[in-house]
Design a protein around this motif. Structure first.
Motif, PDB file in Angstrom:
ATOM      1  N   GLN A   6      -4.419   3.776   7.235  1.00 18.88           N
ATOM      2  CA  GLN A   6      -3.732   5.054   7.436  1.00 18.88           C
ATOM      3  C   GLN A   6      -2.700   5.354   6.346  1.00 18.88           C
ATOM      4  O   GLN A   6      -2.265   6.497   6.206  1.00 18.88           O
ATOM      5  N   VAL A   7      -2.290   4.340   5.592  1.00 22.73           N
ATOM      6  CA  VAL A   7      -1.131   4.481   4.712  1.00 22.73           C
ATOM      7  C   VAL A   7      -1.358   5.546   3.639  1.00 22.73           C
ATOM      8  O   VAL A   7      -0.556   6.475   3.471  1.00 22.73           O
ATOM      9  N   ASP A   8      -2.451   5.422   2.889  1.00 22.52           N
ATOM     10  CA  ASP A   8      -2.672   6.354   1.789  1.00 22.52           C
ATOM     11  C   ASP A   8      -2.821   7.785   2.311  1.00 22.52           C
ATOM     12  O   ASP A   8      -2.267   8.723   1.741  1.00 22.52           O
ATOM     13  N   GLU A   9      -3.554   7.961   3.395  1.00 24.07           N
ATOM     14  CA  GLU A   9      -3.729   9.296   3.964  1.00 24.07           C
ATOM     15  C   GLU A   9      -2.394   9.859   4.444  1.00 24.07           C
ATOM     16  O   GLU A   9      -2.102  11.055   4.276  1.00 24.07           O
ATOM     17  N   GLY A  10      -1.552   9.002   5.038  1.00 27.22           N
ATOM     18  CA  GLY A  10      -0.241   9.455   5.492  1.00 27.22           C
ATOM     19  C   GLY A  10       0.620   9.950   4.343  1.00 27.22           C
ATOM     20  O   GLY A  10       1.283  10.995   4.442  1.00 27.22           O
ATOM     21  N   HIS A  17       1.729  18.923   8.837  1.00 21.52           N
ATOM     22  CA  HIS A  17       0.634  18.325   8.057  1.00 21.52           C
ATOM     23  C   HIS A  17       0.102  17.038   8.700  1.00 21.52           C
ATOM     24  O   HIS A  17      -0.783  16.385   8.141  1.00 21.52           O
ATOM     25  N   GLY A  18       0.684  16.644   9.833  1.00 22.29           N
ATOM     26  CA  GLY A  18       0.155  15.491  10.553  1.00 22.29           C
ATOM     27  C   GLY A  18       0.755  14.163  10.181  1.00 22.29           C
ATOM     28  O   GLY A  18       0.114  13.117  10.347  1.00 22.29           O
ATOM     29  N   VAL A  19       2.003  14.165   9.699  1.00 28.16           N
ATOM     30  CA  VAL A  19       2.679  12.904   9.389  1.00 28.16           C
ATOM     31  C   VAL A  19       4.135  12.990   9.841  1.00 28.16           C
ATOM     32  O   VAL A  19       4.800  14.004   9.624  1.00 28.16           O
ATOM     33  N   ALA A  20       4.610  11.936  10.513  1.00 27.70           N
ATOM     34  CA  ALA A  20       5.978  11.906  11.027  1.00 27.70           C
ATOM     35  C   ALA A  20       6.838  10.990  10.176  1.00 27.70           C
ATOM     36  O   ALA A  20       6.430   9.872   9.841  1.00 27.70           O
ATOM     37  N   VAL A  21       8.028  11.486   9.802  1.00 26.30           N
ATOM     38  CA  VAL A  21       8.993  10.722   9.011  1.00 26.30           C
ATOM     39  C   VAL A  21      10.379  10.972   9.587  1.00 26.30           C
ATOM     40  O   VAL A  21      10.566  11.858  10.428  1.00 26.30           O
ATOM     41  N   LEU A  36       0.827  -1.205   0.000  1.00 27.48           N
ATOM     42  CA  LEU A  36       0.000   0.000   0.000  1.00 27.48           C
ATOM     43  C   LEU A  36       0.865   1.261   0.000  1.00 27.48           C
ATOM     44  O   LEU A  36       0.534   2.253  -0.657  1.00 27.48           O
ATOM     45  N   LEU A  37       1.977   1.215   0.743  1.00 26.15           N
ATOM     46  CA  LEU A  37       2.876   2.367   0.797  1.00 26.15           C
ATOM     47  C   LEU A  37       3.494   2.640  -0.572  1.00 26.15           C
ATOM     48  O   LEU A  37       3.544   3.795  -1.025  1.00 26.15           O
ATOM     49  N   LEU A  86      10.908   5.587   5.684  1.00 24.29           N
ATOM     50  CA  LEU A  86       9.510   5.401   6.049  1.00 24.29           C
ATOM     51  C   LEU A  86       9.334   4.021   6.670  1.00 24.29           C
ATOM     52  O   LEU A  86       9.618   3.003   6.025  1.00 24.29           O
ATOM     53  N   ALA A  87       8.883   3.991   7.916  1.00 21.21           N
ATOM     54  CA  ALA A  87       8.567   2.723   8.585  1.00 21.21           C
ATOM     55  C   ALA A  87       7.066   2.478   8.436  1.00 21.21           C
ATOM     56  O   ALA A  87       6.254   3.323   8.817  1.00 21.21           O
ATOM     57  N   TYR A  88       6.714   1.328   7.863  1.00 23.41           N
ATOM     58  CA  TYR A  88       5.304   1.027   7.640  1.00 23.41           C
ATOM     59  C   TYR A  88       4.755   0.046   8.671  1.00 23.41           C
ATOM     60  O   TYR A  88       3.617  -0.403   8.572  1.00 23.41           O
ATOM     61  N   SER A  89       5.532  -0.247   9.708  1.00 22.99           N
ATOM     62  CA  SER A  89       5.147  -1.267  10.685  1.00 22.99           C
ATOM     63  C   SER A  89       4.095  -0.788  11.672  1.00 22.99           C
ATOM     64  O   SER A  89       3.273  -1.575  12.139  1.00 22.99           O
ATOM     65  N   ALA A  90       4.114   0.490  12.024  1.00 23.41           N
ATOM     66  CA  ALA A  90       3.229   0.993  13.072  1.00 23.41           C
ATOM     67  C   ALA A  90       1.966   1.653  12.532  1.00 23.41           C
ATOM     68  O   ALA A  90       1.116   2.081  13.305  1.00 23.41           O
TER      69      ALA A  90
END
Length: 366
Positions: free
Chosen positions: A347-351, A317-321, A274-275, A338-342
């Protein structure tokens, strides 16, 4: 913009929904029922004996080749302290785990970063470095789904690296906490299993397959190395946490670990896919290699996107990287981990949409 909830691609930890809480609760009960005296005592510096034996059997080694530690980061620190002296040359990957860089530099090591590509460490570049006269004490390698780059060291390069270590007399530190989190492709042999000359010390942990809170990691290596490290551990903390290790042992011995790994692999495989799809959709000029497993994806952004500006904009913008420069001695100004584990799948697409908005803002501001 003030989003209701921060979406975080920053931390390499599993989301709560893929942690086997019920299995861990049951394992804790069994641990206290089976061995109340053993797990409430100090224990030994090499770890909880049944878990130590389970790890030895998993890797096909003698039990004297194993020490169980308080997480794999402590295993790293113990090995670095054992092998590295101020001024020693050390090889690490480019990029590599930020705490590896910190720990080695704090020890006074002369750190050399060797480039990664889609097949892992560039062994030809390493060979040229060795031929130039550099004589490393240690090469720190994260072979599977590398943190932060997400790439895997190919089988041919694993063998080539072992041959170089034997020829030039350095230790390979195979730091391998992600090996079991494979959701695509065939598992590769570890360098520990390929090694016939005692040049490899292997580390792993249960952080990524059970949960971070157990803080249980381990080292596998030559008996004399493990014995020396065990003595240092005795002086440092007497013994690691027997309760956590006993719970992990019961979790593993019952076979719950296999179910946990399957759950994590399924969830993370979906999130990684998805990411990648979201990045192609929302940030089409981003470049990345899709990982076959693990927790991380490394993104190269265009040169007009400076991550020193992007990271605070993304937070707004509400996303942490995490910026790529954290994992490099120099460079990384246009890279992100980008960590996709948590993040959960929804949430992925919105992030990534929020990240794309931050990228657009940075570009507009110049």
């Amino acid at each position: 913009m003030t989003p209701a909830q921060l979406i975080s691609f920053a931390r390499g930890a599993p989301s709560l929904d893929i942690v086997d809480i019920d299995g861990l609760k049951a394992a804790a009960v069994r641990a206290f029922e089976a061995d109340p005296a053993g797990i409430t005592a100090y224990g030994t510096s090499v770890g909880y004996p049944p878990l130590r034996k389970w790890i030895a059997d998993k890797h096909g080694v003698d039990v004297d080749q194993v020490i169980v530690t308080n997480g794999s980061l402590q295993a790293d620190a113990l090995l670095f302290e054992h092998l590295v002296r101020p001024g020693d040359d050390v090889i690490v990957e480019k990029p590599t785990y930020d705490r590896t860089l910190l720990n080695l530099r704090n020890l006074g090591a002369k750190v050399h970063q060797v480039t990664l590509d889609k097949d892992g460490l560039d062994v030809d570049e390493l060979r040229r470095l060795l031929e130039s006269g550099v004589r490393p004490k240690l090469a720190h390698i994260i072979p599977n789904f590398q943190n932060p780059a997400g790439v895997t060291l190919s089988a041919d390069r694993r063998r080539a690296l072992i041959a170089l270590a034997k020829e030039y007399g350095f230790t390979i530190f195979e730091d391998d906490p992600y090996a079991d989190i494979r959701f695509r492709g065939e598992k590769l042999p570890s360098m520990l299993n390929l090694d016939t000359d005692g040049t490899v010390v292997h580390a792993s942990s249960f952080t990524k397959t059970v949960c971070p809170g157990v803080r249980v990691g381990y080292l596998v290596g030559p008996k004399d190395v493990i014995a020396t490290i065990a003595q240092r551990a005795t002086n440092l903390y007497i013994s690691p946490g027997m309760v956590s290790e006993a719970i992990v042992y019961q979790f593993c011995a019952a076979g719950d670990i296999d179910r946990s790994i399957a759950t994590v692999c399924t969830a993370l495989g979906e999130r990684a896919q998805l990411l990648a799809e979201a990045l192609r959709k929302h940030i089409p000029d981003a470049r990345f290699t899709e990982p076959d497993g693990g927790y991380f994806l490394w993104v190269e952004l265009p040169e007009d996107v400076d991550v020193d500006k992007l990271v605070p904009a993304a937070t707004a913008h509400g996303v942490a990287v995490v910026k790529g420069s954290d994992f490099l001695l120099e460079g990384g100004r246009h890279s992100l981990r980008l960590a996709y584990s948590a993040v959960t799948a929804d949430q992925v697409d919105e992030g990534v949409r929020r990240l794309a908005a931050a990228v657009a803002q940075v570009r507009e501001q110049g």
